[in-house]
Write an enzyme that holds these catalytic residues in place. Structure first.
Site, PDB file in Angstrom:
ATOM      1  N   GLU A 132       9.783 -36.501 -21.713  1.00 33.18           N
ATOM      2  CA  GLU A 132      10.510 -35.900 -20.512  1.00 33.18           C
ATOM      3  C   GLU A 132       9.627 -35.174 -19.675  1.00 33.18           C
ATOM      4  O   GLU A 132       9.780 -34.474 -18.643  1.00 33.18           O
ATOM      5  CB  GLU A 132      11.288 -34.850 -21.027  1.00 33.18           C
ATOM      6  CG  GLU A 132      12.722 -35.242 -21.713  1.00 33.18           C
ATOM      7  CD  GLU A 132      13.528 -34.408 -22.272  1.00 33.18           C
ATOM      8  OE1 GLU A 132      14.475 -33.724 -21.844  1.00 33.18           O
ATOM      9  OE2 GLU A 132      13.119 -34.169 -23.477  1.00 33.18           O
ATOM     10  N   GLY A 180      16.572 -28.205 -18.067  1.00 31.40           N
ATOM     11  CA  GLY A 180      15.982 -28.734 -16.559  1.00 31.40           C
ATOM     12  C   GLY A 180      16.150 -27.445 -15.845  1.00 31.40           C
ATOM     13  O   GLY A 180      17.371 -26.821 -15.695  1.00 31.40           O
ATOM     14  N   ASN A 232      19.548 -26.244 -25.695  1.00 32.15           N
ATOM     15  CA  ASN A 232      18.761 -26.767 -25.098  1.00 32.15           C
ATOM     16  C   ASN A 232      17.770 -25.307 -24.715  1.00 32.15           C
ATOM     17  O   ASN A 232      18.460 -24.556 -23.913  1.00 32.15           O
ATOM     18  CB  ASN A 232      19.161 -27.386 -23.811  1.00 32.15           C
ATOM     19  CG  ASN A 232      19.715 -28.656 -24.061  1.00 32.15           C
ATOM     20  OD1 ASN A 232      19.305 -29.798 -24.535  1.00 32.15           O
ATOM     21  ND2 ASN A 232      21.206 -28.851 -23.874  1.00 32.15           N
ATOM     22  N   ARG A 262      20.664 -23.554 -22.287  1.00 30.12           N
ATOM     23  CA  ARG A 262      22.129 -24.012 -21.923  1.00 30.12           C
ATOM     24  C   ARG A 262      22.559 -24.814 -22.982  1.00 30.12           C
ATOM     25  O   ARG A 262      21.935 -25.770 -23.746  1.00 30.12           O
ATOM     26  CB  ARG A 262      21.637 -25.127 -20.824  1.00 30.12           C
ATOM     27  CG  ARG A 262      22.791 -25.437 -19.973  1.00 30.12           C
ATOM     28  CD  ARG A 262      22.512 -26.806 -19.141  1.00 30.12           C
ATOM     29  NE  ARG A 262      22.538 -27.928 -20.137  1.00 30.12           N
ATOM     30  CZ  ARG A 262      21.584 -28.900 -19.902  1.00 30.12           C
ATOM     31  NH1 ARG A 262      20.604 -29.163 -19.193  1.00 30.12           N
ATOM     32  NH2 ARG A 262      21.663 -29.898 -21.007  1.00 30.12           N
ATOM     33  N   SER A 272      18.026 -35.729 -23.361  1.00 33.28           N
ATOM     34  CA  SER A 272      17.819 -36.721 -22.251  1.00 33.28           C
ATOM     35  C   SER A 272      18.984 -37.849 -22.512  1.00 33.28           C
ATOM     36  O   SER A 272      19.096 -38.855 -22.145  1.00 33.28           O
ATOM     37  CB  SER A 272      16.819 -37.110 -21.669  1.00 33.28           C
ATOM     38  OG  SER A 272      16.130 -35.967 -21.131  1.00 33.28           O
ATOM     39  N   GLU A 319      24.718 -28.918 -29.080  1.00 32.36           N
ATOM     40  CA  GLU A 319      23.348 -28.519 -29.128  1.00 32.36           C
ATOM     41  C   GLU A 319      22.968 -27.647 -28.200  1.00 32.36           C
ATOM     42  O   GLU A 319      24.022 -27.258 -27.250  1.00 32.36           O
ATOM     43  CB  GLU A 319      22.409 -29.879 -28.652  1.00 32.36           C
ATOM     44  CG  GLU A 319      22.478 -30.221 -27.391  1.00 32.36           C
ATOM     45  CD  GLU A 319      21.394 -31.110 -26.788  1.00 32.36           C
ATOM     46  OE1 GLU A 319      20.278 -31.124 -27.501  1.00 32.36           O
ATOM     47  OE2 GLU A 319      21.397 -31.781 -25.569  1.00 32.36           O
ATOM     48  N   TYR A 327      20.069 -38.315 -14.420  1.00 30.11           N
ATOM     49  CA  TYR A 327      18.909 -38.152 -13.627  1.00 30.11           C
ATOM     50  C   TYR A 327      18.804 -39.153 -12.617  1.00 30.11           C
ATOM     51  O   TYR A 327      18.162 -39.096 -11.514  1.00 30.11           O
ATOM     52  CB  TYR A 327      17.792 -38.515 -14.513  1.00 30.11           C
ATOM     53  CG  TYR A 327      17.654 -37.482 -15.494  1.00 30.11           C
ATOM     54  CD1 TYR A 327      17.282 -36.087 -15.546  1.00 30.11           C
ATOM     55  CD2 TYR A 327      17.376 -37.780 -16.913  1.00 30.11           C
ATOM     56  CE1 TYR A 327      17.303 -35.332 -16.394  1.00 30.11           C
ATOM     57  CE2 TYR A 327      17.046 -36.843 -17.894  1.00 30.11           C
ATOM     58  CZ  TYR A 327      17.110 -35.631 -17.846  1.00 30.11           C
ATOM     59  OH  TYR A 327      16.946 -34.672 -18.888  1.00 30.11           O
ATOM     60  N   ASP A 355      25.217 -27.484 -24.699  1.00 32.68           N
ATOM     61  CA  ASP A 355      26.159 -28.642 -24.418  1.00 32.68           C
ATOM     62  C   ASP A 355      27.420 -28.602 -25.271  1.00 32.68           C
ATOM     63  O   ASP A 355      27.213 -28.481 -26.483  1.00 32.68           O
ATOM     64  CB  ASP A 355      25.436 -29.858 -24.638  1.00 32.68           C
ATOM     65  CG  ASP A 355      24.216 -29.800 -23.624  1.00 32.68           C
ATOM     66  OD1 ASP A 355      24.026 -29.152 -22.732  1.00 32.68           O
ATOM     67  OD2 ASP A 355      23.300 -30.983 -23.760  1.00 32.68           O
TER      68      ASP A 355
HETATM   69  N1  LIG Z   1      30.173 -36.256 -30.825  1.00 33.90           N
HETATM   70  C1  LIG Z   1      30.168 -36.417 -29.361  1.00 33.90           C
HETATM   71  N2  LIG Z   1      31.527 -36.670 -28.701  1.00 33.90           N
HETATM   72  C2  LIG Z   1      31.586 -37.243 -27.581  1.00 33.90           C
HETATM   73  N3  LIG Z   1      30.397 -37.275 -26.703  1.00 33.90           N
HETATM   74  C3  LIG Z   1      29.311 -36.892 -27.383  1.00 33.90           C
HETATM   75  C4  LIG Z   1      29.200 -36.345 -28.634  1.00 33.90           C
HETATM   76  N4  LIG Z   1      27.659 -36.427 -28.935  1.00 33.90           N
HETATM   77  C5  LIG Z   1      26.947 -36.614 -27.760  1.00 33.90           C
HETATM   78  N5  LIG Z   1      27.990 -37.092 -26.762  1.00 33.90           N
HETATM   79  C6  LIG Z   1      27.840 -37.423 -25.282  1.00 33.90           C
HETATM   80  O1  LIG Z   1      26.262 -37.757 -25.502  1.00 33.90           O
HETATM   81  C7  LIG Z   1      25.689 -36.743 -24.681  1.00 33.90           C
HETATM   82  C8  LIG Z   1      23.985 -36.549 -25.121  1.00 33.90           C
HETATM   83  O2  LIG Z   1      24.334 -35.893 -26.407  1.00 33.90           O
HETATM   84  P1  LIG Z   1      23.659 -34.457 -26.879  1.00 33.90           P
HETATM   85  O3  LIG Z   1      24.024 -34.304 -28.247  1.00 33.90           O
HETATM   86  O4  LIG Z   1      23.846 -33.357 -25.920  1.00 33.90           O
HETATM   87  O5  LIG Z   1      22.202 -35.193 -27.115  1.00 33.90           O
HETATM   88  P2  LIG Z   1      20.894 -34.812 -26.022  1.00 33.90           P
HETATM   89  O6  LIG Z   1      20.019 -33.934 -26.627  1.00 33.90           O
HETATM   90  O7  LIG Z   1      20.313 -36.305 -25.743  1.00 33.90           O
HETATM   91  O8  LIG Z   1      21.429 -34.442 -24.660  1.00 33.90           O
HETATM   92  C9  LIG Z   1      26.487 -35.666 -24.427  1.00 33.90           C
HETATM   93  O9  LIG Z   1      26.190 -34.942 -23.028  1.00 33.90           O
HETATM   94  C10 LIG Z   1      27.789 -36.407 -24.347  1.00 33.90           C
HETATM   95  O10 LIG Z   1      28.280 -37.000 -23.290  1.00 33.90           O
HETATM   96 MG   LIG Z   2      22.606 -32.711 -24.501  1.00 36.74          MG
END
Ligand SMILES: Nc1ncnc2c1ncn2[C@@H]1O[C@H](COP(=O)(O)OP(=O)(O)O)[C@@H](O)[C@H]1O
Ligand SMILES: [Mg+2]
Length: 302
Positions: free
Chosen positions: A7, A262, A258, A241, A137, A256, A203, A243
């Site tokens: 990143e 960003g 963060n 932040r 990401s 997760e 991005y 998610d």
């Molecule tokens: N269990 C889930 N159900 C639905 N969408 C998911 C799920 N896990 C991840 N995603 C999708 O993938 C994206 C990235 O996943 P995330 O766990 O936030 O990892 P990263 O650390 O890569 O951001 C999320 O923003 C979402 O759009």
């Molecule tokens: Mg994420």
């Protein structure tokens, strides 16, 4: 800013944005780009600074490594400390802690090295999500809608280091909540035009929609409570932040936290702050003033 992780480019954008903002408010700043082959300890030491505004995303910058170094050097830094940074960076460790605090997170298991499509499907039905435990990401993440996609999805996630997770797919909406000074700052709805919020949608594309939350007030409050609980369960510092996905039945699921989100002027935390009347430079200053100024060596010396 910069650093050695995947990143790096985003970190340079964050760093430049924060640098310009702090300079515009009269702070005496130096931009330090940690480039491969240089010693970050020497760079920080030679700059003769009072405090680090940490703009490093990903490995070494977000995972506790640089935090440990700064702590040893006795230099205060913004954001979370060593333990929270490393816990939040690791989705397996985070999920274990969420579960122990009854914070809802999608059902999951670790795919063993010998896992096959059949062994995955024995545990969870499609749609499901396969992702690496230690990336960001959306790198290495696949939303699997058909069993035939599983082998390629496992292979993609395994290219990243660390374990591979299989998660239940949460249909519904995506929401991200900003935490500032250890309380909820606000939230934003994320509507990618593509299948999910992947790297391009984050991005590259200009058709991802970021909306003020459309969830009914009670569901939004529930999601924001889960976000703050998640932030606190990992013992995060002043800001983060979170998610989340909110299921069609209104249940929030934390994906997760963060700890170094960003912070370019168009990133989500600044958007959330702007919706609450906090402009970008003020947000950068608020984060700066939350840097831990306790001398970490004081106790050892006493
Ligand atoms: N269990 C889930 N159900 C639905 N969408 C998911 C799920 N896990 C991840 N995603 C999708 O993938 C994206 C990235 O996943 P995330 O766990 O936030 O990892 P990263 O650390 O890569 O951001 C999320 O923003 C979402 O759009
Ligand atoms: Mg994420």
């Amino acid at each position: 800013m910069g650093g050695l992780s995947a990143e790096r480019a985003v970190s340079l954008d964050t760093g430049r944005g924060v640098y310009d903002a702090l300079v515009s408010r009269g702070h005496d700043c130096v931009a330090i780009d940690w480039v491969e082959g240089t010693s970050v300890a020497d760079l920080v030491h030679d700059a003769n600074i009072d405090v680090v505004w940490n703009a490093l995303h990903g490995t070494y910058g977000e995972d506790g490594a640089v935090q440990g170094l700064l702590q040893c050097l006795g230099i205060p830094y913004t954001g979370s400390g060593i333990l929270a940074s490393s816990l939040a960076m690791d989705k397996v460790a985070s999920k274990r802690i969420f579960e122990s605090h009854d914070i809802p997170t999608p059902g999951w298991f670790i795919a063993a090295a010998e896992a096959t499509a059949d062994s995955v499907l024995a545990n969870v039905a499609v749609p499901l999500v396969i992702k690496p435990a230690n990336e960001g990401s959306s790198v290495g993440v696949t939303i699997v809608t058909e069993p035939g996609q599983i082998p390629a999805a496992l292979e993609l996630a395994r290219r990243c280091h660390g374990p591979t997770l299989v998660e239940t797919f949460i249909a519904g909406t995506e929401i991200q909540t900003g935490i500032l000074d250890d309380v909820v700052l606000g939230s934003i709805d994320v509507r990618p035009a593509v299948e999910f919020y992947d790297y391009d949608a984050k991005y590259c594309r200009d058709d991802t929609q970021y909306l003020t939350p459309t969830l009914p007030a009670d569901l939004l409050a529930r999601a924001e409570t889960a976000a703050l609980d998640a932030h606190r369960s990992l013992m995060c510092g002043s800001y983060s932040r979170v998610d989340m996905r909110v299921s069609e039945s209104g249940e929030p699921y934390v994906l997760e936290v963060n700890t170094l989100p960003g912070m370019t002027s168009h990133s989500l935390l600044p958007k959330i702050a702007a919706n609450k009347g906090i402009d970008y430079a003020s947000l950068c200053e608020r984060i700066l003033s939350s840097a831990n100024h306790e001398d970490p060596h004081a106790k050892a010396r006493d």
